[in-house]
Each structure stands twice: as C-alpha cells, then as structure tokens.
Design a protein around this motif. Structure first.
Motif, mmCIF file in Angstrom:
data_model
loop_
_atom_site.group_PDB
_atom_site.id
_atom_site.type_symbol
_atom_site.label_atom_id
_atom_site.label_comp_id
_atom_site.label_asym_id
_atom_site.label_seq_id
_atom_site.Cartn_x
_atom_site.Cartn_y
_atom_site.Cartn_z
ATOM 1 N N THR A 103 18.423 -10.591 15.461
ATOM 2 C CA THR A 103 18.277 -9.896 16.288
ATOM 3 C C THR A 103 19.135 -8.797 17.213
ATOM 4 O O THR A 103 20.241 -10.187 16.601
ATOM 5 N N PRO B 258 13.104 -6.467 17.237
ATOM 6 C CA PRO B 258 14.000 -6.542 17.497
ATOM 7 C C PRO B 258 14.430 -4.823 17.826
ATOM 8 O O PRO B 258 15.910 -5.065 18.023
ATOM 9 N N THR C 287 16.526 -9.090 24.622
ATOM 10 C CA THR C 287 15.888 -8.453 23.020
ATOM 11 C C THR C 287 14.692 -9.002 22.865
ATOM 12 O O THR C 287 14.454 -10.076 22.823
#
Length: 107
Positions: free
Chosen positions: A65, A95, A90
């Motif tokens: 991510t 993502p 995140t």
C-alpha cells in the motif's frame, strides 16, 4: 505521527511525475468529515488507476500500500485539504483509500 515518519524528508515529485498524475486529480474523492472526542477524520479515495503512476518509492514494499505520506507528498499527488490534516493510515484492503485526521483543536 510516528517520530520515524516525522523525521523523514519528504520525497517530492519531479515535473514528469507530477505531469503523469495531473489527469487523475479531478477524480480524487473526499469523504464527509466525521469525528470523535479528539479528532476530525476523513478519507480520500484516489482513482484506482492513479496508483499505477504514483512513484514506487511512495509505497510500502511489505504492505503493498502507499506508505504514510508527509504533507508535501500527499499535496504533490493533488490532494487538497485545509491545514492541519495528517495522513495516518492506508486502508489495506483498498489501497487507493487514504485515511486522514486532524486534531479538533486545530479548527
């Protein structure tokens, strides 16, 4: 914000990198704000295809991510918010979703 992240230097985008991201900037979605007793929150959804043109060193290689971005970095991607917002997480299953918060005291 973690002290390790705070002490890191922002990795600014080159002109060429910034140009590749421009086409996606109008498609960035900002959630409504929500809060608890201490913080105001919002999430920012990037277009999924935008992830393909973000520089690889903006990603956490272990998680797959985006890493926690410093303000100059997320603003460089075209995310626009008022002062005081901090990227703190995140959303791993998605993502392209970045979570932001700011202290209620900063309003």
């Amino acid at each position: 914000m973690d002290q390790k992240i705070r002490s890191r230097q922002a990795r600014l985008l080159s002109e060429a990198e910034r140009a590749r991201l421009e086409e996606f900037q109008d498609m960035i979605h900002y959630s409504s704000r929500y809060s608890d007793d201490h913080f105001e929150y919002r999430h920012v959804t990037l277009p999924k295809n935008m992830l393909k043109v973000i520089p690889k060193d903006y990603f956490d290689p272990e998680a797959g991510t985006l890493r926690i971005l410093l303000e100059d970095e997320w603003r460089g991607l075209g995310i626009t918010q008022s002062l005081g917002w901090e990227h703190y997480e995140t959303h791993a299953p998605e993502p392209h979703i970045l979570l932001f918060k700011r202290s209620k005291d900063s309003n």
